[in-house]
Structure formats: structure tokens, C-alpha cells
Design an enzyme around this catalytic site. Structure first.
Site, PDB file in Angstrom:
ATOM      1  N   ILE A  29      50.942  44.008  51.639  1.00 36.23           N
ATOM      2  CA  ILE A  29      51.747  45.240  51.632  1.00 36.23           C
ATOM      3  C   ILE A  29      51.446  46.117  52.850  1.00 36.23           C
ATOM      4  CG2 ILE A  29      50.222  46.752  50.300  1.00 36.23           C
ATOM      5  CD1 ILE A  29      53.951  46.286  49.606  1.00 36.23           C
ATOM      6  N   HIS A  97      40.806  36.067  47.437  1.00 31.77           N
ATOM      7  CA  HIS A  97      42.035  35.896  48.219  1.00 31.77           C
ATOM      8  C   HIS A  97      41.715  35.541  49.658  1.00 31.77           C
ATOM      9  CE1 HIS A  97      40.902  40.140  48.543  1.00 31.77           C
ATOM     10  NE2 HIS A  97      41.434  40.111  49.752  1.00 31.77           N
TER      11      HIS A  97
HETATM   12  P1  AMP Z   1      40.654  42.734  51.240  1.00 33.65           P
HETATM   13  O1  AMP Z   1      40.333  43.955  52.083  1.00 33.65           O
HETATM   14  O2  AMP Z   1      40.217  41.460  51.865  1.00 33.65           O
HETATM   15  O3  AMP Z   1      40.163  42.901  49.816  1.00 33.65           O
HETATM   16  O4  AMP Z   1      42.220  42.647  51.223  1.00 33.65           O
HETATM   17  C1  AMP Z   1      43.033  43.245  50.275  1.00 33.65           C
HETATM   18  C2  AMP Z   1      44.430  43.264  50.814  1.00 33.65           C
HETATM   19  O5  AMP Z   1      45.311  43.464  49.749  1.00 33.65           O
HETATM   20  C3  AMP Z   1      44.698  44.370  51.841  1.00 33.65           C
HETATM   21  O6  AMP Z   1      45.083  43.789  53.084  1.00 33.65           O
HETATM   22  C4  AMP Z   1      45.847  45.170  51.218  1.00 33.65           C
HETATM   23  O7  AMP Z   1      46.797  45.595  52.155  1.00 33.65           O
HETATM   24  C5  AMP Z   1      46.427  44.159  50.238  1.00 33.65           C
HETATM   25  N1  AMP Z   1      47.117  44.726  49.096  1.00 33.65           N
HETATM   26  C6  AMP Z   1      46.657  45.673  48.247  1.00 33.65           C
HETATM   27  N2  AMP Z   1      47.562  45.920  47.280  1.00 33.65           N
HETATM   28  C7  AMP Z   1      48.609  45.098  47.529  1.00 33.65           C
HETATM   29  C8  AMP Z   1      49.869  44.895  46.896  1.00 33.65           C
HETATM   30  N3  AMP Z   1      50.239  45.565  45.800  1.00 33.65           N
HETATM   31  N4  AMP Z   1      50.711  43.976  47.415  1.00 33.65           N
HETATM   32  C9  AMP Z   1      50.351  43.276  48.524  1.00 33.65           C
HETATM   33  N5  AMP Z   1      49.185  43.436  49.162  1.00 33.65           N
HETATM   34  C10 AMP Z   1      48.324  44.345  48.690  1.00 33.65           C
END
Ligand code: AMP
Length: 132
Positions: A29, A97
Site C-alpha cells: 500500500i 512476508h
Molecule cells: P515490514 O516493514 O517488512 O513489516 O513491511 C510491512 C509492509 O506492509 C510495509 O511496506 C507496508 O507499506 C505494508 N502494508 C501495511 N499495511 C498494508 C495494507 N493494508 N495493504 C498493503 N500493504 C500494507
């Protein structure tokens, strides 16, 4: 329950790219670059350490599959595969992820790390501790 679990359950919308029995891939996102995609395992697993062999393999398979799609469709000059474990490493969502980040020459998206030079003794000490 993490936000990613809610995405898998369909409680929160997402830009889905791919789904199979074990994994789910969707656009980040807040992307680092256009096409920045997250691959998650459907199991509620926080990080790399907790991942089962089956989920590890399934997530790796989907990462490669989606990586090839990003390569073929967006034709980037490269793709970074990033996976954060722990807040100190930048993890903000505690559901395992993998980030796929398409890169283009001179896009300035990010510099991963500043290369250091460690003393030979420290390198040997690290090797002794880690190579078991
Ligand atoms: P991390 O910092 O590795 O935990 O990555 C988490 C990622 O999730 C970040 O890049 C956020 O932008 C992404 N993120 C958080 N909420 C959402 C959402 N609802 N849809 C898509 N991506 C998201």
C-alpha cells in the site's frame, strides 16, 4: 490478529496479484517503487524463525513466480527481495512476508547498507561462533 491476516480473510481489501492454498501476494500500500509486492504465507507465522519447511518452500515458490511476472510485465532493470525480522530490522507487520521491489537504474529507491570493513580477528570470531 495482524492486518495481513485480515487481508487473507477478506476483511480488508487488497490489490491481489496471486493466491494459492498456502500463499497470497498483493501490492504494498506504500510502495518503494511501482509494482512493490508482498508475498505472505497464509499461516499465522510472525517471522522467518517460526516458518515451517512447507511454508518456507511455498513462500519461496510464490516469490519466484511473482518475481517472474514483475520482470516480464514491468520489465524493471532488477528486483530486490527483502524480508524483515524484528522491529530493529524494520519489521512493522508481524506476519511473515517477503517484499519484491522492482528497481530501475538510478531510481534512488534506497541504499541497503553501508559496507564496512571488520578486523580479521572479528571475522574469525564470528565464523567460530556461527559455523556450527
Ligand atoms: P515490514 O516493514 O517488512 O513489516 O513491511 C510491512 C509492509 O506492509 C510495509 O511496506 C507496508 O507499506 C505494508 N502494508 C501495511 N499495511 C498494508 C495494507 N493494508 N495493504 C498493503 N500493504 C500494507
Amino acid at each position: 490478529m495482524t492486518i495481513f491476516r485480515r487481508i487473507i480473510l477478506g476483511e480488508i481489501p487488497s490489490y491481489k496479484i496471486y493466491e494459492d492454498a498456502e500463499t497470497y501476494a498483493f501490492l504494498d500500500i506504500s510502495p518503494a517503487s511501482p509494482g512493490h509486492t508482498l508475498v505472505i504465507c497464509k499461516s499465522e507465522v510472525a517471522n522467518l524463525y517460526e516458518l515451517s519447511d512447507a511454508d518456507l518452500i511455498a513462500t519461496a515458490r510464490t516469490t519466484q513466480r511473482v518475481g517472474r511476472v514483475l520482470r516480464d510485465v514491468l520489465q524493471p532493470d532488477g528486483i530486490n527481495v527483502v524480508q524483515n525480522n524484528g522491529a530493529a530490522a524494520g519489521q512493522t507487520v508481524f506476519h511473515y512476508h517477503v517484499h519484491l521491489i522492482p528497481r530501475w537504474e538510478n531510481d534512488g529507491v534506497f541504499a541497503f547498507w553501508q559496507p564496512q570493513s571488520l578486523a580479521k580477528e572479528l571475522m574469525q570470531e564470528l565464523q567460530t561462533k556461527l559455523a556450527n
